[in-house]
Enzyme design. Structure first.
Site, PDB file in Angstrom:
ATOM      1  N   ASP A 223      18.049 -26.113  63.360  1.00 19.96           N
ATOM      2  CA  ASP A 223      17.252 -26.279  64.565  1.00 19.96           C
ATOM      3  C   ASP A 223      17.848 -27.384  65.431  1.00 19.96           C
ATOM      4  O   ASP A 223      18.286 -28.408  64.915  1.00 19.96           O
ATOM      5  CB  ASP A 223      15.814 -26.639  64.175  1.00 19.96           C
ATOM      6  CG  ASP A 223      14.962 -26.866  65.417  1.00 19.96           C
ATOM      7  OD1 ASP A 223      14.895 -25.948  66.250  1.00 19.96           O
ATOM      8  OD2 ASP A 223      14.412 -27.972  65.571  1.00 19.96           O
TER       9      ASP A 223
ATOM     10  N   HIS B 211      22.626 -28.792  68.556  1.00 20.07           N
ATOM     11  CA  HIS B 211      23.492 -29.553  69.457  1.00 20.07           C
ATOM     12  C   HIS B 211      23.122 -31.027  69.520  1.00 20.07           C
ATOM     13  O   HIS B 211      23.926 -31.844  69.942  1.00 20.07           O
ATOM     14  CB  HIS B 211      23.461 -28.950  70.863  1.00 20.07           C
ATOM     15  CG  HIS B 211      22.073 -28.773  71.382  1.00 20.07           C
ATOM     16  ND1 HIS B 211      21.312 -27.690  71.028  1.00 20.07           N
ATOM     17  CD2 HIS B 211      21.301 -29.558  72.168  1.00 20.07           C
ATOM     18  CE1 HIS B 211      20.117 -27.807  71.596  1.00 20.07           C
ATOM     19  NE2 HIS B 211      20.085 -28.919  72.284  1.00 20.07           N
TER      20      HIS B 211
ATOM     21  N   ASP C 250      11.797 -19.050  71.158  1.00 22.91           N
ATOM     22  CA  ASP C 250      11.695 -20.046  72.243  1.00 22.91           C
ATOM     23  C   ASP C 250      11.591 -19.384  73.617  1.00 22.91           C
ATOM     24  O   ASP C 250      11.269 -20.036  74.599  1.00 22.91           O
ATOM     25  CB  ASP C 250      12.947 -20.939  72.264  1.00 22.91           C
ATOM     26  CG  ASP C 250      13.086 -21.752  70.990  1.00 22.91           C
ATOM     27  OD1 ASP C 250      12.052 -22.151  70.448  1.00 22.91           O
ATOM     28  OD2 ASP C 250      14.226 -21.977  70.553  1.00 22.91           O
TER      29      ASP C 250
END
Length: 1533
Positions: free
Chosen positions: A527, A530, A628
C-alpha cells in the site's frame, strides 16, 4: 537456433549504471553477463547477491561469478559468466574493473504461482483478481458465502484489504494493531485467529483454485495505536524531529483559528462557520496574515538573538589573549547556523568567521564599538533574509490551506463537509495532541519538555508532485511548514531511520507483521508504495520471501515517471504494477492501454532462445476499477461496465476488478465510511433481493465468461495483441496465438456517455475479420429489466437491480442476435476475410469471435512449421506432416546445402550490386527505401537482424513482403537460374515459398524470416566446416570475420585471374554458359566492396597479398591461396608483380611493393600449409617470359615457381628501369609524364630496396593529385621514394627466408648473379641479409640522443624515438614523418629491431596514431595532417582538394592489425606485466572492430574512417585487407 533453453545476455559497459532499467526474467532462464567493447581485455569481476544453490538470499551478501570462455581462445568476445535463475525476487549485480566499481543494476525474477489440488502453475498473465474490503465481509463464518461470488464470477485471485484491527477512523488502511486479527470478525462465543484465516486461504487455493493476497501498510499506524504511545520513538515527534516545531506551532494556531470560526468568533470579519463563497475564502486569507502569523512569529525559529550575539562578539574582541586570526578564508562568509533544537532565536553564527571578518583597527573602545555595529548590522541582515524566507513559506501555507478548504467545502467533486466544527475543522490537523485543551502559550511550552513533546507526532499523508525517493518528514523538507501535505488525520507517520538499529522496536514489530502476512497469504499488495522508504520495503519483503519464496508482489505507484517506477520495481522485485483503466478519458485511450500493457504485435517475428536481455516495462495488473477509484457508473454510465471490463480482460497481462463493480453498485464503496456487508451468493435469489446475488445480477454472468476467456488466452499462449479503434465508441481487440494461428477478436461498444441521455448512432461500421469464424465465444448486451429501481440498502452493499446482461456463449455465427449478416470477401488469392454487418450492437454490448485461418492457409502454415522444425523445436506446436509435398522438402536443408563449396556460398550469401550486374542481375530494391547491400541472403539478413529484435513490422521491408511476392520470388529465382547445388538450394527455398505464399499476408514477414534464418545459419555452419580448425573452434568474432573470406573470394562470370598452367591437376573447372566449353574458374580476392569488386578493378596485387594470409591461409583455404599466388607469378614482368591486375593483359607495373608482399605470402604459405614447400616446384605459366613479349596463353612457357622467385630477386639487384606501356592519359589521366618512368633497385652499401621518383607513388600510399583548381594534379601526395620502411622489412624477410631455404637445399640458389659495368657480379643471400641487418636501425631509427652522429638531417627531426617512414627520399623531410608503416617491418622482420627501441616507437605510435578502428596515416602534429577524407571536395586547398589527404591523416584499418601484432610480439620480450597490459589493449581495440562488424549491414570492416573513427562515406564499406589483418591479430593472440 537449435537449443530450447531460454538464455538472455546482458552486455556490461564501462560506467553504465542501470538501476533505473527494469530487466525481467523467468525462473528457469539463464542470464549471461558478457563484456561490452569498453571492457574487453580488462580485469572485470561481476558480483551478485543472487544466492548460490541451496543458500538463502541475503541482500548484503555478494559473491563473484566465474568467467567461462567456450572457445578457450584469448579474445573476450564470447566470454561470459552466468546465473541459472531458480528463485523469485529482486537481485543486484555490479562489476568491478580492477578494484573500482564500474557499473551495475538489478534483475527481477518473476514468481511461479501455483494453485489447485494438483498445484498447477497459474501464469501471471492468467491472473483475474478481485479486491474485497475485508471489513465488509462480516463475521468470519460468513466469509465463504460472500467470497463464493468471486469464485462463481470466475476470479482466481482475491485481494483482501488489511485484516488487522482498525483504528478509530475505521479506515481499512489505518491499523491500530498490525499483529491482531480484527475482532469484528469474531462472534461473542467464538474468537477467530490467524490460523483460521490461513485455513480458509488454503481451502480457497486447493478447492476453489483461488489465490489470496493482502495489503501490507508500512508507512503509518492509526493514531490510537497503543504501541505507538509505548514507543513514541517510532513516530516523527518533536523530540526526534525538532525541525517540525515551527510547523507544529502553525498547526496549533490554525486549530485554534478553526475552533474560533466554529464558535462564530470571526463572523464579523466575514468568516461564518458555513463557508460558501470566494469572498469568505479571501477573508480567511486576510485573518491569517493579520491575526495569526503576527502572533506566532515563526521566523524566530530560524533567527539569531541579535543582542546576545553582539555581546558574545564584544566579549571575544576584548579578551586579552584572543588569538589573532590571519586573513579569513575568502570562501567562508558569515551565515546563520540553525539551532538543532529549533528554539526561538536559538540560532548562532561562527564567531571565528565573525572575528576574521570584522577586525578593529586598534584595541580602543571606539574601534571595538564600530566593529560591533558592523557585526550587528550583518546579523540583522541575515535575520531579515530568514524572515523573508519564512514569509515565502507562509505564503505557500495560506495557498495550500485555502486549496484544501475549497476542495472540502466548495468544490463540486469534493466531500462538501458543511459548517466548520471540531469534528470537521477548517483544515486537517498535521500533528496529534493527546492532551487537554490549553492556551497557545502553555501549549508551546510543551515542545521543550521531552516527556510531553515525544507524544506530539506528525500525521502521514501524501504530497502532490513530490519526489517519492525523498522522505517529506525528514530534516531539509518544509512540507509540514508549507502545509503541502494532503494529510490523513487518522494515521501517524512511522520513522524507521536507515537501519533496524535506528528504531529496533518498530523494525521488529513490522517484520513480525510481514511474517504473519507471508505465512498465510500467497502475495502482498504494497500500500502507498511510492511513499514507503525503499530500504524498509526491501527489508520486509526479504523477510516475507524467506517464508513464501514465490511471493506475488503487487503495488500501485504514483511517481509520474517510468524511471522512478522502475527504481521501485527493480529494488523491491514487484511482480505486477496496478494500472487503472479508469485513467482513460475515452475508449480510444482505453484501447491504447491494452496495447501498452502487454503482448507483442500480431505476426511478430520469432525470437531466438539466445538473445540480448532487453529493458522491459513492468508487468501490469490491469484493473477496470480499483477500490480507490471513483464510481465508473457516476463517471461514465452503468452500460459501460461490460464493454470496458471486456476490453481490460483482453489485455495480455493480469487483469482485475473490485467487488461491487460487477453488481453495478452506483457509488464508490468507501474504504473509510462503508460499514454494510457484501452480498452473498444464492443461485435462486430474485433481482429485488438486496442481500444476495447470482448470474442474473449485474454483469456477473458476462464477467464469468470473460474471466474464463482471459485465463484461457493467457494459458494457451495468445500473446499477440492488435487493437483497432473501429469508431469513437467501438474498440476491437485481437489476441492471436503465434503457434496455432488462432485468434480471438472482441468487439466492444463502450458507453462512456449514458445512452439514455446521449446520442449513439444506429449505424455501426462493418468489420472485416481475416480468417474463418469458428464460433461466437460470447455475445452479451447490457439491458434494462422491469423490476424495482435502485435504492441503497441499509445492511447490504447492493447494486442496480434494473440493469443486467443478456448473454449467449459458444454459438454459431448464424445464431447470433448481434451479427445481421456475415459475407466472405477474398482479398487476393490466399486472403480469406469475413465481412460482418451488425445489428443490435447497442452501447454496452460485446461480441467475441474465435477465428481460425481459412482451412487452406491453416494447412500451409502447418506444413511450413513442420519443415521449420529442422531448424528449431519452437515450431513443433501447430506443425503438420503431409505426404504429397515437393520431394525436395523430404531432404533436410543441411544435406542439400552441405555440397556447396565456399565459392558457391559466395554467390548464395553475398555478391554486391556490381558483381551481380556482371551476371545480368542486381540487388533487390525496396521501393521508397533502398536497395539491399547484397543480392545473396546476407543482404536480407542484415535488415532482418535490425528489425527482428525490435519487431518493427511497419518497416518498408515488411510492407514490401506483405504487398506482394516479388522479394520471395527474387530470392529463389536468383539461385535457381544458376547451376548445380546453388540451384538445388534455390529449389528448396522455392518449395518452401510455395506454402509461404498461401498464408495470410500479415504472417508472411514472420515466416519468411523463419525460413531464411534457418537456411542462413545452416549455410554459415557449412562455410565454417570447410575452414581451418582455428575458425571452427574460434570465437564468434573469429567466425564472423572468417566470413570475410567467403565475401571477398569468388568467381565472377568472367574469371579475373589469368589462366594457370594446364599441367596443374587440381584446378576448379566449369562449363562456360555461352561457349559451352570447359574453363578454369579460380576464385580471386576482391580488394573491397562495393568499389573494387568486379571487372578489371576487382583484383590488385598489393591488396590481394596483404589480405591473402588472413583471408585464405588463416581460414584454411589453401588451394585458393596457391592458385592466386601462381596466377600472379605468371604475370611477373620487369621483376615486378602488377598492382592493377587487369586479368594480366591490362596489368600496370607501377608499384614497388606488390612483389614483396607476394614473396611474403609464398613464405607464409610454405609455413602454414601442410607440405607447403611443394608450391616452390609448382608450374607457373609465364604470360611475359621476357619484358617485351606479347601475352602468351597458359601452358606456352611453364617454369617452376622457385625460378620466378629468383628472377624477381635478380632483377631487383640488377636494377629495374622502364617506362610504362601506353604511358599517357589513356592509362592514367592525372599522372605527369615523368611519373610513368619506373625505377627500383637494391642499394649496394645498405642492401635496402629503393625506387620511385617524386612524380609517382609506388607504395600503398598511392594518392595522385587530381585537382586543377588546387594545382595538385599529377603530384603524388605521398611519393615515398627512396627506401620505404615496410619494403625494407618485407625484403629482409624474403632474403632471410631464401637464405634459410638455400642452406637446407630446398631453394636451389644461394646468390643472385648480375651484370655490373659489363662484368658479372654475385651477391649472396647471406651477405644481402647481413647488410640490411647491419644498416637498418642505424639509418632508420631516430635516436633520442640529439647528438647522434648517424643522423644526416638533425634539423628535420621533430619526433625522437621513432622509426623513419623512409630513407633517402627526394624530399628529405618525408623520411622523418611519423606514419604507421614501420610496424609492418616489425611484424615481418622483428630481428631488425632492438626490443627497447621498438617498444618506445610503438608507444609513440599508440599515443599519436591509434584511433578507434584504424591508424592515423600521418602524425597529427604534422603541418599537412588532415583526418577527414572528402574525395568530392574541390577547392583551392592544395593539401585537401579532391581527397589529396587520402593518406595524410585518415585512419586506415589494415595497419592496425600490424600495429597490434607488433605490440604483441615485442610485449613478450618486455616482461609479463607489459605483456598483460598489451593483451588488454589488443582485446580492447579488437572489441571495437567486433562491434563494427556486428552492426555493419555489409558484415565487414571498412577501408578507412575519418579521424577518431568517424564514418567516411568515400571509404569501401568492407575491405579485404582490413578484415584480414584483424583476423591475423586474433590468430596471433
Amino acid at each position: 537456433m537449435g537449443h530450447s533453453k531460454q538464455i538472455r545476455t546482458l552486455l556490461l559497459n564501462e560506467m553504465e549504471k542501470l538501476e533505473k532499467t527494469l530487466f525481467r526474467l523467468e525462473q528457469g532462464f539463464e542470464l549471461q553477463f558478457r563484456l561490452g567493447p569498453t571492457l574487453q581485455g580488462k580485469a572485470v569481476t561481476v558480483y551478485t547477491n543472487y544466492p548460490f544453490p541451496g543458500e538463502t538470499f541475503n541482500r548484503e551478501k555478494f559473491h563473484s561469478l566465474q568467467w567461462e570462455n567456450p572457445t578457450e581462445r584469448e579474445d573476450d568476445s564470447d566470454k561470459y559468466c552466468k546465473l541459472n535463475l531458480q528463485q523469485a525476487g529482486s537481485f543486484q549485480y555490479y562489476f568491478l574493473q580492477g578494484n573500482e566499481k564500474s557499473g551495475g543494476g538489478y534483475i527481477v525474477v518473476d514468481p511461479i504461482l501455483r494453485v489447485g489440488a494438483d498445484n498447477h502453475v497459474l501464469p501471471l498473465d492468467c491472473v483475474t483478481l478481485q479486491t474485497f474490503l475485508t471489513k465488509c465481509l462480516g463475521p468470519f463464518d460468513e466469509w465463504e458465502s460472500r467470497l463464493r461470488v468471486a469464485k462463481e464470477s470466475g476470479y482466481n485471485m482475491i485481494h483482501f484489504t488489511p485484516l488487522q484491527t482498525l483504528g478509530l477512523s475505521r479506515s481499512s488502511y489505518s491499523l491500530a494493531d498490525q499483529l491482531e486479527l480484527n475482532p469484528d470478525f469474531s462472534r461473542p462465543n467464538k474468537k477467530y485467529t490467524w490460523h483460521d484465516v490461513g485455513q480458509l486461504v488454503e481451502k480457497l487455493k486447493k478447492e476453489w483454485d483461488i489465490l489470496c493476497i493482502t495489503d501490507v501498510v508500512y508507512n503509518h499506524t492509526a493514531a490510537n495505536s497503543k504501541w505507538i504511545h509505548e514507543h513514541p520513538e517510532s513516530a516523527y515527534n518533536l523530540v526526534n524531529s525538532p525541525h517540525l516545531k515551527p510547523a507544529w506551532v502553525l498547526d496549533r494556531a490554525l486549530w485554534h483559528l478553526s475552533c474560533d470560526v466554529a464558535e462564530g468568533k470571526y463572523r464579523e470579519k466575514g468568516v461564518p462557520a458555513l463557508i460558501e463563497n470566494d469572498h469568505q475564502m479571501n477573508c480567511i486569507r486576510k485573518i491569517i496574515w493579520e491575526d495569526i502569523y503576527p502572533k506566532i512569529h515563526l521566523w524566530e525559529f530560524f533567527q539569531v538573538d541579535v543582542h546576545k550575539a553582539v555581546e558574545q562578539f564584544r566579549g571575544l574582541l576584548t579578551q586579552e589573549n584572543r588569538k589573532i586570526i590571519s586573513q579569513p578564508d575568502p570562501k567562508q562568509h558569515l551565515k546563520i547556523i540553525q539551532d538543532p533544537e529549533y528554539r526561538r532565536l536559538g540560532c548562532t553564527v561562527d564567531m571565528n568567521i565573525a572575528l576574521a571578518t570584522f577586525i578593529p583597527h586598534d584595541n580602543g573602545p571606539a574601534a571595538i564599538d564600530e566593529c560591533c555595529n558592523w557585526f550587528r548590522k550583518r546579523i540583522e541582515e541575515l535575520n531579515a533574509e530568514k524572515h523573508q524566507l519564512v514569509n515565502y513559506h507562509q505564503e505557500q501555507a495560506v495557498n495550500c490551506l485555502l486549496g484544501n478548504v475549497f476542495y472540502e467545502r466548495l468544490a463540486g467533486h469534493g466531500p462538501k463537509l458543511g459548517p466548520v466544527t471540531r469534528k470537521h475543522p477548517l483544515v486537517t490537523r498535521y500533528f496529534t495532541f493527546p492532551f487537554e485543551e490549553m492556551t497557545p502559550s502553555t501549549e508551546e511550552s510543551m515542545i521543550h519538555l521531552p516527556n510531553k513533546a515525544c507524544f506530539l507526532m506528525a500525521h502521514n499523508g501524501w504530497v502532490m508532485g513530490d519526489d517519492p525517493l525523498r522522505n517529506f518528514a525528514e530534516p531539509g523538507s518544509d512540507v509540514y511548514l508549507r502545509r503541502e501535505l494532503i494529510c490523513w488525520g487518522d494515521s501517524v507517520k512511522l520513522r524507521y531511520g536507515n537501519k533496524p538499529e535506528d528504531c529496533p522496536y518498530l523494525w521488529a514489530h513490522m517484520k513480525k507483521y510481514t511474517e504473519i502476512t507471508a505465512t498465510h497469504f500467497q502475495g502482498v499488495r504494497l500500500d502507498n508504495c511510492h511513499s514507503t522508504p525503499i530500504h524498509v520495503a526491501e527489508y520486509m519483503l526479504d523477510a516475507a520471501r524467506k517464508l513464501q519464496p514465490n511471493l506475488y508482489v503487487v503495488a500501485e505507484l504514483f511517481t509520474g515517471s517510468e524511471d522512478l517506477d522502475n527504481i521501485f520495481v527493480t529494488r523491491l522485485g514487484i511482480s505486477s504494477l496496478i494500472r487503472e483503466a479508469m485513467s482513460a478519458a475515452d475508449s480510444h485511450e482505453e484501447g491504447r492501454l491494452v496495447y501498452r500493457y502487454g503482448g507483442e504485435p500480431v505476426g511478430s517475428f520469432v525470437q531466438p532462445c539466445l538473445r540480448p536481455l532487453m529493458p522491459a516495462i513492468a508487468h501490469a495488473l490491469f484493473m477496470d476499477i480499483t477500490h480507490d477509484n471513483e464510481c465508473p457508473i457516476v463517471h461514465r454510465s452503468a452500460y459501460d461496465a461490460l464493454p470496458s471490463s471486456t476490453i481490460v480482460s483482453m489485455a495480455s497481462c493480469a487483469s482485475g476488478s473490485t467487488k461491487g463493480y460487477d453488481e453495478l453498485v452506483p457509488h464508490q464503496i468507501s474504504v473509510v465510511s462503508e460499514e454494510r456487508f457484501y452480498t452473498k451468493w444464492n443461485p435462486e435469489a430474485l433481482p429485488s433481493n438486496t442481500g444476495e446475488v447470482n448470474f442474473q445480477s449485474g454483469i456477473i454472468a458476462a464477467r464469468r465468461a470473460i474471466n474464463k476467456l482471459h485465463q484461457e488466452l493467457g494459458a494457451k499462449g495468445f500473446i499477440q495483441v492488435y487493437v483497432d479503434q473501429v469508431d469513437q465508441d467501438i474498440v476491437a481487440v485481437t489476441r492471436h496465438s503465434p503457434s496455432i494461428h488462432q485468434s480471438v477478436v472482441s468487439v466492444s461498444r463502450t458507453a462512456f456517455r449514458n445512452p439514455k441521455t446521449s446520442f449513439y448512432s444506429k449505424e455501426v461500421p462493418h468489420m472485416y475479420i481475416p480468417g474463418k469464424i469458428e464460433e461466437v465465444v460470447l455475445e452479451a448486451r447490457t439491458i434494462e429489466r422491469h423490476t424495482i429501481p435502485y435504492k441503497k440498502d441499509e445492511n447490504s452493499i447492493n447494486g442496480m437491480p434494473d440493469i443486467t446482461v443478456e448473454i449467449r456463449e459458444h454459438i454459431q455465427l448464424n445464431e447470433s442476435k448481434i451479427v445481421k449478416h456475415a459475407g466472405i470477401v477474398t482479398k487476393g488469392p490466399n486472403e480469406f476475410v469475413q465481412e460482418i454487418e451488425f445489428e443490435n450492437l447497442t452501447p454496452g454490448s460485446v461480441i467475441i469471435f474465435r477465428v481460425s485461418l481459412d482451412p487452406h492457409a491453416q494447412v500451409a502454415v502447418g506444413i511450413l512449421r513442420n519443415h521449420l522444425t529442422q531448424f528449431s523445436p519452437h515450431f513443433k506446436s501447430g506443425s503438420l506432416a503431409v505426404d504429397n509435398a515437393d520431394p525436395i522438402l523430404k531432404i533436410p536443408f543441411a544435406s542439400i546445402a552441405s555440397k556447396l563449396t565456399l565459392a558457391e556460398l559466395n554467390q548464395v550469401l553475398y555478391r554486391c550490386e556490381s558483381e551481380e550486374q556482371e551476371d545480368g542481375g542486381g540487388c533487390y530494391n525496396i521501393p521508397n527505401w533502398s536497395s539491399l547491400k547484397y543480392a545473396g541472403l546476407q543482404g536480407l539478413m542484415s535488415i532482418l537482424a535490425e528489425i527482428r529484435p525490435r519487431n518493427d513490422l511497419g518497416h518498408p521491408f515488411c510492407d514490401n513482403l506483405r504487398s506482394g511476392d516479388w522479394m520471395i520470388d527474387y530470392v529463389s529465382s536468383r539461385l535457381i537460374s544458376r547451376s548445380g547445388t546453388i540451384a538445388e538450394v534455390g529449389k528448396w527455398l522455392q518449395a518452401m515459398f510455395l506454402y509461404l505464399k498461401q498464408i495470410p499476408r500479415y504472417l508472411i514477414p514472420c515466416y519468411f524470416d523463419a525460413i531464411l534464418i534457418g537456411a542462413y545459419t545452416t549455410l554459415l555452419d557449412i562455410a565454417w566446416k570447410q575452414m581451418s580448425s582455428f575458425v571452427q573452434n574460434g570465437s564468434t568474432f573469429v567466425k564472423h570475420l572468417s566470413l570475410g573470406s567467403v565475401q571477398m573470394c569468388g568467381v565472377g562470370k568472367f574469371p579475373s585471374l589469368p589462366l594457370l598452367s594446364p599441367s596443374l591437376t587440381d584446378l576448379p573447372y566449369r562449363v562456360n554458359e555461352i561457349t559451352k566449353e570447359k574453363e578454369q574458374c579460380c576464385g580471386s580476392l576482391a580488394a573491397g566492396l562495393p568499389h573494387f569488386s568486379a571487372g578489371i578493378f576487382r583484383c590488385w596485387g598489393r591488396d590481394t597479398f596483404i589480405a591473402l594470409r588472413g583471408l585464405l591461409l588463416v581460414t584454411g583455404r589453401y588451394l585458393e591461396a596457391r592458385n592466386i599466388i601462381l596466377a600472379f607469378a605468371g604475370t611477373l614482368r620487369h621483376g615486378l608483380i602488377p598492382n592493377l591486375l587487369g586479368e594480366g593483359t591490362h596489368a600496370r607495373y607501377n608499384c614497388r611493393d606488390a612483389v614483396w608482399w607476394w614473396l611474403q605470402c609464398i613464405q607464409d604459405y610454405c609455413k602454414i600449409v601442410p607440405n607447403g614447400l611443394d608450391i616452390l616446384r609448382c608450374p607457373v605459366s609465364r604470360m611475359y617470359p621476357t619484358d617485351d613479349s606479347v601475352p602468351l596463353s597458359a601452358g606456352t612457357v611453364d617454369q617452376p615457381l622457385f625460378e620466378v622467385i629468383q628472377e624477381a630477386m635478380q632483377r631487383h639487384v640488377q636494377g629495374i628501369q622502364f617506362r610504362e606501356r601506353n604511358a599517357g592519359p589513356q592509362i592514367d589521366r592525372n599522372m605527369k609524364d615523368e611519373g610513368f618512368n619506373i625505377t627500383a633497385g637494391v642499394d649496394e652499401e645498405t642492401g635496402f630496396v629503393y625506387g620511385g621518383n617524386r612524380f609517382n607513388c609506388g607504395t600503398w600510399m598511392d594518392k595522385m593529385g587530381e585537382s586543377d583548381r588546387a594545382r595538385n594534379r599529377g603530384i603524388p601526395a605521398t611519393p615515398r621514394d627512396g627506401s620505404a620502411v615496410e619494403i625494407v622489412g618485407l625484403s629482409k624477410s624474403a632474403v632471410r627466408w631464401l637464405l634459410e631455404l638455400s642452406r637446407k637445399n630446398i631453394f636451389p640458389y644461394h646468390e643472385v648473379r648480375v651484370k655490373r659495368h659489363g662484368k658479372f657480379v654475385t651477391v649472396s643471400y647471406d651477405e644481402w641479409n647481413r647488410k640490411i641487418q647491419d644498416n637498418f636501425e642505424k639509418l632508420f631509427h631516430v635516436s633520442e640522443d640529439p647528438s647522434d652522429f648517424n643522423e644526416k638531417h638533425p634539423e628535420l627531426v621533430h619526433k625522437r624515438g621513432i622509426y623513419k617512414d623512409s630513407y633517402g627520399a627526394s624530399s628529405p623531410w618525408c623520411d622523418y614523418q611519423l606514419r604507421p608503416n614501420f610496424t609492418i617491418a616489425m611484424v615481418v622482420a622483428p630481428e631488425l629491431f632492438t626490443p627497447e627501441k621498438a617498444w618506445k616507437a610503438l608507444e609513440i605510435a599508440e599515443k599519436k596514431l591509434l584511433g578507434p578502428l584504424g591508424m592515423k596515416t600521418l602524425d597529427p602534429d604534422d603541418m599537412v595532417y588532415c583526418g577527414i577524407y572528402d574525395n568530392a571536395l574541390d577547392n583551392d586547398n592544395y593539401n585537401l582538394a579532391k581527397g589529396f589527404n587520402y593518406h595524410q591523416g585518415p585512419e586506415w584499418l589494415w595497419p592496425t592489425g600490424y600495429f597490434l601484432r607488433a605490440k604483441l610480439y615485442f610485449s613478450k620480450l618486455m616482461g609479463p606485466e607489459t605483456n598483460a597490459k598489451t593483451m588488454f589493449l589488443v582485446k580492447n581495440v579488437l572489441s571495437r572492430h567486433y562491434v563494427h562488424l556486428e552492426r555493419s549491414p555489409w558484415k565487414g570492416l571498412p577501408e578507412l574512417t575519418n579521424e577518431n573513427g568517424q564514418y567516411c562515406p568515400f571509404s569501401c564499406e568492407t575491405q579485404a585487407w582490413s578484415i584480414a589483418t584483424v583476423l591475423e591479430t586474433l590468430y596471433d593472440l
